[in-house]
Scaffold this motif. Structure first.
Motif, PDB file in Angstrom:
ATOM      1  N   UNK A   1      -7.347  26.523 -43.573  1.00  0.00           N
ATOM      2  CA  UNK A   1      -7.596  25.153 -43.149  1.00  0.00           C
ATOM      3  C   UNK A   1      -8.132  24.341 -44.327  1.00  0.00           C
ATOM      4  N   UNK A   2      -7.675  23.110 -44.432  1.00  0.00           N
ATOM      5  CA  UNK A   2      -8.080  22.256 -45.529  1.00  0.00           C
ATOM      6  C   UNK A   2      -8.948  21.134 -44.985  1.00  0.00           C
ATOM      7  N   UNK A   3     -10.124  20.991 -45.542  1.00  0.00           N
ATOM      8  CA  UNK A   3     -10.995  19.878 -45.205  1.00  0.00           C
ATOM      9  C   UNK A   3     -10.919  18.910 -46.368  1.00  0.00           C
ATOM     10  N   UNK A   4     -10.363  17.742 -46.121  1.00  0.00           N
ATOM     11  CA  UNK A   4     -10.161  16.787 -47.202  1.00  0.00           C
ATOM     12  C   UNK A   4     -10.229  15.374 -46.663  1.00  0.00           C
ATOM     13  N   UNK A   5     -10.410  14.465 -47.589  1.00  0.00           N
ATOM     14  CA  UNK A   5     -10.384  13.047 -47.244  1.00  0.00           C
ATOM     15  C   UNK A   5      -9.389  12.379 -48.184  1.00  0.00           C
ATOM     16  N   UNK A   6      -8.854  11.236 -47.792  1.00  0.00           N
ATOM     17  CA  UNK A   6      -7.907  10.561 -48.694  1.00  0.00           C
ATOM     18  C   UNK A   6      -8.561  10.266 -50.039  1.00  0.00           C
ATOM     19  N   UNK A   7      -7.811  10.451 -51.091  1.00  0.00           N
ATOM     20  CA  UNK A   7      -8.335  10.195 -52.435  1.00  0.00           C
ATOM     21  C   UNK A   7      -8.599   8.706 -52.604  1.00  0.00           C
ATOM     22  N   UNK A   8      -9.676   8.389 -53.277  1.00  0.00           N
ATOM     23  CA  UNK A   8     -10.000   6.982 -53.516  1.00  0.00           C
ATOM     24  C   UNK A   8      -8.987   6.388 -54.492  1.00  0.00           C
TER      25      UNK A   8
ATOM     26  N   UNK B   1      -7.051   7.935 -57.918  1.00  0.00           N
ATOM     27  CA  UNK B   1      -5.586   8.012 -58.035  1.00  0.00           C
ATOM     28  C   UNK B   1      -5.106   7.265 -59.272  1.00  0.00           C
ATOM     29  N   UNK B   2      -5.686   6.101 -59.545  1.00  0.00           N
ATOM     30  CA  UNK B   2      -5.282   5.329 -60.720  1.00  0.00           C
ATOM     31  C   UNK B   2      -5.644   6.049 -62.015  1.00  0.00           C
ATOM     32  N   UNK B   3      -6.815   6.643 -62.048  1.00  0.00           N
ATOM     33  CA  UNK B   3      -7.225   7.388 -63.236  1.00  0.00           C
ATOM     34  C   UNK B   3      -6.350   8.623 -63.432  1.00  0.00           C
ATOM     35  N   UNK B   4      -6.014   9.293 -62.346  1.00  0.00           N
ATOM     36  CA  UNK B   4      -5.120  10.441 -62.402  1.00  0.00           C
ATOM     37  C   UNK B   4      -3.742  10.024 -62.923  1.00  0.00           C
TER      38      UNK B   4
ATOM     39  N   UNK C   1      -1.660  17.335 -64.168  1.00  0.00           N
ATOM     40  CA  UNK C   1      -2.803  17.391 -65.079  1.00  0.00           C
ATOM     41  C   UNK C   1      -3.872  16.373 -64.661  1.00  0.00           C
ATOM     42  N   UNK C   2      -3.447  15.159 -64.344  1.00  0.00           N
ATOM     43  CA  UNK C   2      -4.393  14.121 -63.917  1.00  0.00           C
ATOM     44  C   UNK C   2      -5.104  14.469 -62.622  1.00  0.00           C
ATOM     45  N   UNK C   3      -4.358  14.977 -61.640  1.00  0.00           N
ATOM     46  CA  UNK C   3      -4.983  15.357 -60.371  1.00  0.00           C
ATOM     47  C   UNK C   3      -5.944  16.533 -60.563  1.00  0.00           C
ATOM     48  N   UNK C   4      -5.596  17.454 -61.434  1.00  0.00           N
ATOM     49  CA  UNK C   4      -6.466  18.596 -61.702  1.00  0.00           C
ATOM     50  C   UNK C   4      -7.795  18.133 -62.300  1.00  0.00           C
ATOM     51  N   UNK C   5      -7.732  17.239 -63.274  1.00  0.00           N
ATOM     52  CA  UNK C   5      -8.948  16.749 -63.918  1.00  0.00           C
ATOM     53  C   UNK C   5      -9.841  15.950 -62.962  1.00  0.00           C
ATOM     54  N   UNK C   6      -9.242  15.293 -61.972  1.00  0.00           N
ATOM     55  CA  UNK C   6     -10.013  14.461 -61.050  1.00  0.00           C
ATOM     56  C   UNK C   6     -10.249  15.118 -59.695  1.00  0.00           C
ATOM     57  N   UNK C   7      -9.840  16.371 -59.550  1.00  0.00           N
ATOM     58  CA  UNK C   7     -10.106  17.098 -58.312  1.00  0.00           C
ATOM     59  C   UNK C   7      -9.287  16.623 -57.127  1.00  0.00           C
ATOM     60  N   UNK C   8      -8.045  16.215 -57.356  1.00  0.00           N
ATOM     61  CA  UNK C   8      -7.170  15.733 -56.282  1.00  0.00           C
ATOM     62  C   UNK C   8      -6.037  16.719 -56.057  1.00  0.00           C
ATOM     63  N   UNK C   9      -5.443  16.650 -54.872  1.00  0.00           N
ATOM     64  CA  UNK C   9      -4.281  17.482 -54.529  1.00  0.00           C
ATOM     65  C   UNK C   9      -3.281  16.658 -53.753  1.00  0.00           C
ATOM     66  N   UNK C  10      -2.021  17.004 -53.902  1.00  0.00           N
ATOM     67  CA  UNK C  10      -0.956  16.446 -53.077  1.00  0.00           C
ATOM     68  C   UNK C  10      -0.659  17.480 -52.007  1.00  0.00           C
ATOM     69  N   UNK C  11      -0.743  17.072 -50.742  1.00  0.00           N
ATOM     70  CA  UNK C  11      -0.514  17.998 -49.640  1.00  0.00           C
ATOM     71  C   UNK C  11       0.456  17.386 -48.639  1.00  0.00           C
ATOM     72  N   UNK C  12       1.042  18.262 -47.816  1.00  0.00           N
ATOM     73  CA  UNK C  12       1.879  17.801 -46.717  1.00  0.00           C
ATOM     74  C   UNK C  12       1.019  17.684 -45.462  1.00  0.00           C
ATOM     75  N   UNK C  13       1.631  17.508 -44.324  1.00  0.00           N
ATOM     76  CA  UNK C  13       0.874  17.328 -43.078  1.00  0.00           C
ATOM     77  C   UNK C  13       0.126  18.582 -42.650  1.00  0.00           C
TER      78      UNK C  13
ATOM     79  N   UNK D   1      -2.277  12.280 -50.885  1.00  0.00           N
ATOM     80  CA  UNK D   1      -3.090  12.670 -52.035  1.00  0.00           C
ATOM     81  C   UNK D   1      -4.512  12.685 -51.524  1.00  0.00           C
ATOM     82  N   UNK D   2      -5.133  13.864 -51.587  1.00  0.00           N
ATOM     83  CA  UNK D   2      -6.448  14.050 -50.983  1.00  0.00           C
ATOM     84  C   UNK D   2      -7.448  14.580 -52.005  1.00  0.00           C
ATOM     85  N   UNK D   3      -8.696  14.402 -51.633  1.00  0.00           N
ATOM     86  CA  UNK D   3      -9.799  14.969 -52.403  1.00  0.00           C
ATOM     87  C   UNK D   3     -10.443  16.012 -51.531  1.00  0.00           C
ATOM     88  N   UNK D   4     -10.190  17.302 -51.804  1.00  0.00           N
ATOM     89  CA  UNK D   4     -10.767  18.346 -50.963  1.00  0.00           C
ATOM     90  C   UNK D   4     -12.297  18.265 -50.944  1.00  0.00           C
ATOM     91  N   UNK D   5     -12.869  18.547 -49.758  1.00  0.00           N
ATOM     92  CA  UNK D   5     -14.329  18.508 -49.626  1.00  0.00           C
ATOM     93  C   UNK D   5     -14.907  19.882 -49.884  1.00  0.00           C
TER      94      UNK D   5
END
Length: 173
Positions: free
Chosen positions: A18-25, A29-32, A108-120, A169-173
């Motif tokens: 199970x993934x606990x995440x919130x939408x990435x700010x 996303x812009x920095x990534x 690389x950008x998502x990795x540095x900022x702690x973001x992930x692309x996920x499906x439903x 694109x989410x930021x895992x909690x």
């Protein structure tokens, strides 16, 4: 007589994976996006440098400045610029698609900022979905960032290509 039957109270049990995440700010996303763009631009700059050396491109006349020097450089590089633009478009599409399904939804950008692309389901997108999303993102980019503007007004921060491919694109909690 009527008897009341109440539902048993059960404590929620976490589901495996199970993934606990919130939408990435938006700023993350812009920095990534900026980090990924810088990586792709570095490859493009290396190509232009190498290709212009191989093609024997001569620099503009000494003494030119400003816009005149820029136009002279463009004219000198015209033989390598069109293949370079095609290379950048293909490279960006492949980079985004392959990173999405091979690196667990991270570039690389998502990795540095702690973001992930996920499906439903909270998983990295399948290869087909990732490739389709990358192509749609390229189309959104070429159309004056049209599909990206949607993220400003969507409560889940989805762009047009995210909505069409059911990705987030989410930021895992």
């Amino acid at each position: 007589a009527k008897s009341k039957v109440s539902a048993p109270s059960v404590a929620p049990v976490p589901v495996a994976g199970e993934v606990h995440a919130r939408p990435a700010s938006l700023w993350r996303r812009l920095l990534s996006f900026t980090v990924d763009t810088a990586a792709i631009s570095a490859v493009a700059a290396a190509y232009i440098t190498l290709a212009s050396s191989v093609a024997g491109v001569k620099g503009p006349q000494p003494g030119l400045t400003g816009l005149d020097a820029f136009v002279a450089w463009l004219r000198a590089l015209h033989t390598v610029l069109l293949p370079g633009v095609v290379l950048v478009l293909v490279l960006a599409t492949v980079y985004c698609a392959v990173a999405a399904f091979l690196w667990n939804g991270r570039t690389l950008g998502r990795l540095l900022l702690g973001l992930r692309l996920v499906d439903t389901h909270g998983m990295a997108p399948t290869p087909g979905r990732a490739i389709f999303r990358a192509l749609l993102a390229g189309l959104s980019f070429v159309l004056f960032l049209g599909g990206f503007w949607m993220a400003l007004f969507d409560r889940r921060g989805q762009t047009l290509h995210d909505k069409l491919t059911s990705t987030f694109v989410v930021q895992p909690s």
